[in-house]
Write an enzyme that holds these catalytic residues in place. Structure first.
Site, PDB file in Angstrom:
ATOM      1  N   HIS A 173       0.877  -1.198   0.000  1.00 54.48           N
ATOM      2  CA  HIS A 173       0.000   0.000   0.000  1.00 54.48           C
ATOM      3  C   HIS A 173       0.903   1.233   0.000  1.00 54.48           C
ATOM      4  CE1 HIS A 173      -3.711   2.268   1.652  1.00 54.48           C
ATOM      5  NE2 HIS A 173      -2.792   3.170   1.317  1.00 54.48           N
ATOM      6  N   HIS A 200      -4.363  -0.945   6.087  1.00 53.06           N
ATOM      7  CA  HIS A 200      -3.936  -0.135   7.245  1.00 53.06           C
ATOM      8  C   HIS A 200      -4.872  -0.325   8.441  1.00 53.06           C
ATOM      9  CE1 HIS A 200      -6.788   2.421   5.202  1.00 53.06           C
ATOM     10  NE2 HIS A 200      -5.911   2.962   4.394  1.00 53.06           N
TER      11      HIS A 200
HETATM   12  C1  NCD Z   1      -3.687   8.924   2.122  1.00 57.76           C
HETATM   13  C2  NCD Z   1      -3.262   9.975   1.098  1.00 57.76           C
HETATM   14  O1  NCD Z   1      -2.690  11.000   1.511  1.00 57.76           O
HETATM   15  O2  NCD Z   1      -3.461   9.775  -0.091  1.00 57.76           O
HETATM   16  N1  NCD Z   1      -3.673   9.507   3.427  1.00 57.76           N
HETATM   17  C3  NCD Z   1      -3.565   8.851   4.595  1.00 57.76           C
HETATM   18  O3  NCD Z   1      -3.693   9.490   5.638  1.00 57.76           O
HETATM   19  N2  NCD Z   1      -3.294   7.582   4.649  1.00 57.76           N
HETATM   20  C4  NCD Z   1      -5.005   8.369   1.757  1.00 57.76           C
HETATM   21  C5  NCD Z   1      -5.309   7.072   2.464  1.00 57.76           C
HETATM   22  O4  NCD Z   1      -4.714   6.052   2.171  1.00 57.76           O
HETATM   23  O5  NCD Z   1      -6.195   7.067   3.331  1.00 57.76           O
HETATM   24 ZN    ZN Z   2      -3.255   5.062   1.746  1.00 53.26          ZN
END
Ligand code: NCD
Ligand code: ZN
Length: 346
Positions: free
Chosen positions: A14, A175
């Protein structure tokens, strides 16, 4: 005390690379240590079709340092208009590896995400038939649900019914940030796995909110209480093949983080492997780091693990990581774990 560990080259299941100058600035920090990564499709506009993913993949390969071997595994952004035939053709041709489900409005650039899962059932059924993985951002967007509960509520309201509806679909709950997420994955016999980020193994919500508001520790899903962080560490270090690394390294420029409405996202690409060695050593689980970072992910995706390796060595002096990296779009702050790290990638 010259400790070192050699593992198969890791993959990041990811990753946000963005585009243009930001892509050029951040990509070397991943391609240095990782062989493959699932590339998130939340560009503006999003990567929706196989043709768009193919063009984006070309831009990534053009931005890659020549000396690095790096294989971007493309994902498509699922919308209510997604064509099942385009998705499966992309998968069968090897151009697309996964599809990403964002509940509309759940996170950065997710406005065109899915409002009604019922509308995408034909795509999900075609994916199941083809053996393709669905990556899920597991948070409800209902404003009535507290932001710290959105993952747990998503499991009950969306994920569990979806799994009943299309049981043969392989799903990665991405996540995972809660004990409920870990427990749910463990409760399922097949076709469900979870990625864990590096930063959620290290920080709890105090990092964001105690002693002043700290935007560089803000991401989505937001870090939770300490009991959840401990559950995530236990899952990551357990060797259970259903848990593997997805850093969710998500770069934003400092002005976009340090403002009245700062973006969600933590940038961990430069120091992720060093930090993981630190965490796994603390948990007496260095012998399981390879499973988490390099073996469990490919096994779930039905891919071979990498045959090349990396070596991490523990040094007497703390490793110094840059506080920021400089990109053509501006500076991006690197995740600061708030403790010294002695593991360096050789
Ligand atoms: C991600 C992003 O900035 O694209 N941000 C995050 O806080 N993880 C988007 C995501 O995966 O939720
Ligand atoms: Zn992300």
């Amino acid at each position: 005390m010259n400790q070192s560990i050699t593992i198969r080259k890791p993959d990041d299941w990811h990753l946000h690379l963005r585009d243009g100058a930001m892509l050029e600035g951040v990509l070397p920090h991943t391609s240095r240590h990782f062989h493959r990564a699932i590339i998130m499709p939340n560009l503006v506009p999003p990567v929706v079709t196989t043709a768009q993913a193919t063009a984006y993949r070309e831009r990534i390969l053009a931005a890659k340092p020549k000396a690095d071997f790096f294989d971007p595994l493309m994902s498509l952004y699922l919308t209510e208009e997604t064509d099942p035939a385009d998705v499966t053709a992309g998968f069968r041709s090897g151009l697309v590896t996964a599809v990403k489900l964002y509940p509309a409005g759940a996170t950065t650039n997710s406005a065109s995400g899915v409002k009604d899962v019922e509308k995408v059932i034909p795509v999900l059924e075609a994916m199941a038939e083809a053996g393709m993985v669905l990556c899920v951002h597991g948070e409800v967007t209902d404003p009535a649900v507290d932001i710290f509960d959105r993952e747990a509520v998503f499991i009950d309201r969306v994920l569990a019914p979806l799994r009943e509806r299309v049981p043969s679909l392989k799903i990665v709950m991405e996540h995972v940030t809660t004990k409920q997420g870990v427990d749910y994955v463990r409760s399922q016999e097949q076709n469900l796995a979870a990625t864990l980020t590096t930063h959620h193994l290290i920080i709890n919500r105090n990092a964001i909110l105690a002693g002043g508001i700290k935007p560089h520790y803000y991401c989505l899903p937001v870090a939770k209480r300490e009991e959840h962080r401990l559950a995530l560490r236990e899952a990551a270090c357990s060797g259970d093949s259903r848990f593997f690394l997805g850093t969710d390294s998500a770069p934003h420029t400092d002005p976009n983080k340090e403002c009245a409405c700062g973006c969600a996202g933590i940038f961990t690409a430069p120091n992720t492997m060093s930090l993981l060695a630190h965490v796994f050593e603390q948990e007496n689980a260095l012998d399981r780091l390879e499973a988490f970072a390099s073996l469990n992910g490919p096994a779930f995706y039905g891919l071979e693990p990498n045959s090349d390796t990396i070596t991490l060595a523990k040094q007497a002096e703390p490793v110094s990581f840059p506080a920021k990296i400089h990109t053509g779009d501006g500076d991006v702050t690197v995740f600061d774990p708030m403790f010294p790290v002695h593991w360096a990638v050789q």
